[in-house]
Motif scaffolding. Structure first.
Motif, PDB file in Angstrom:
ATOM      1  N   VAL A   1      64.354 127.379 120.307  1.00  0.00           N
ATOM      2  CA  VAL A   1      65.579 126.603 120.295  1.00  0.00           C
ATOM      3  C   VAL A   1      66.619 127.272 121.181  1.00  0.00           C
ATOM      4  CG1 VAL A   1      67.458 125.775 118.847  1.00  0.00           C
ATOM      5  CG2 VAL A   1      65.127 125.670 118.004  1.00  0.00           C
ATOM      6  N   ARG A   4      65.983 126.722 124.833  1.00  0.00           N
ATOM      7  CA  ARG A   4      66.244 125.362 125.269  1.00  0.00           C
ATOM      8  C   ARG A   4      67.716 125.196 125.669  1.00  0.00           C
ATOM      9  NH1 ARG A   4      64.914 120.701 121.152  1.00  0.00           N
ATOM     10  NH2 ARG A   4      66.184 122.126 119.958  1.00  0.00           N
ATOM     11  N   HIS A   5      68.617 125.925 125.030  1.00  0.00           N
ATOM     12  CA  HIS A   5      70.043 125.837 125.327  1.00  0.00           C
ATOM     13  C   HIS A   5      70.494 126.878 126.346  1.00  0.00           C
ATOM     14  CE1 HIS A   5      70.736 122.862 122.286  1.00  0.00           C
ATOM     15  NE2 HIS A   5      70.154 123.621 121.368  1.00  0.00           N
ATOM     16  N   GLU A   7      69.397 127.535 129.510  1.00  0.00           N
ATOM     17  CA  GLU A   7      69.559 127.045 130.876  1.00  0.00           C
ATOM     18  C   GLU A   7      70.836 126.234 131.055  1.00  0.00           C
ATOM     19  OE1 GLU A   7      67.332 124.161 134.049  1.00  0.00           O
ATOM     20  OE2 GLU A   7      66.095 125.256 132.623  1.00  0.00           O
TER      21      GLU A   7
END
Length: 137
Positions: A1, A4-5, A7
């Motif tokens: 998780v 995923r945030h 970048e």
């Protein structure tokens, strides 16, 4: 998780740093342009003072004439910023596309820079003796 945030956050940080750099460059550009235009008008200011214009009047005249293009540029820039923010909506995190505080802060910074950029050289030019200003040209 977290990956995923990562970048989008790195991209947002990079865009923010570039935006701050662009704002600083704009401030330097405004200062340089206005200071140069006031210095070029040294002979005119000397003539005005030789004909009886007082120093505060000369400073007000230079400020008024310098800020007209700055205000026009700020108005055009705000229109472009509002229009361009719709394109960047997907990349903005935690900020609304047309955040009024951000737009106002940027406009006030540029306006303050323009005021200082015109005020400092105009005060310097208004302190010069008219005869010496006319001899230089």
């Amino acid at each position: 998780v977290a990956m995923r945030h990562a970048e989008p956050r790195v991209f947002a940080d990079l865009v923010s740093r570039v935006a701050v750099l662009a704002l600083l460059l704009a401030c330097l550009g405004i200062y340089g342009t206005l200071a140069y235009s006031v210095v070029r008008r040294g002979a005119e200011i000397g003539v005005r003072m030789a004909l009886g214009a007082d120093r505060p009047r000369v400073v007000r005249m230079v400020l008024r004439e310098s800020l007209v293009p700055v205000l026009a540029g700020l108005a055009a820039g705000l229109v472009v910023a509002v229009a361009g923010s719709r394109v960047l909506t997907a990349m903005l995190f935690g900020v609304e596309p047309n955040d009024p505080r951000t737009l106002l802060a940027s406009a006030l910074l540029l306006l303050t820079t323009a005021l200082l950029a015109a005020w400092l050289p105009s005060r310097r030019a208004s302190r010069v003796e008219p005869v010496s200003a006319l001899r230089c040209e």
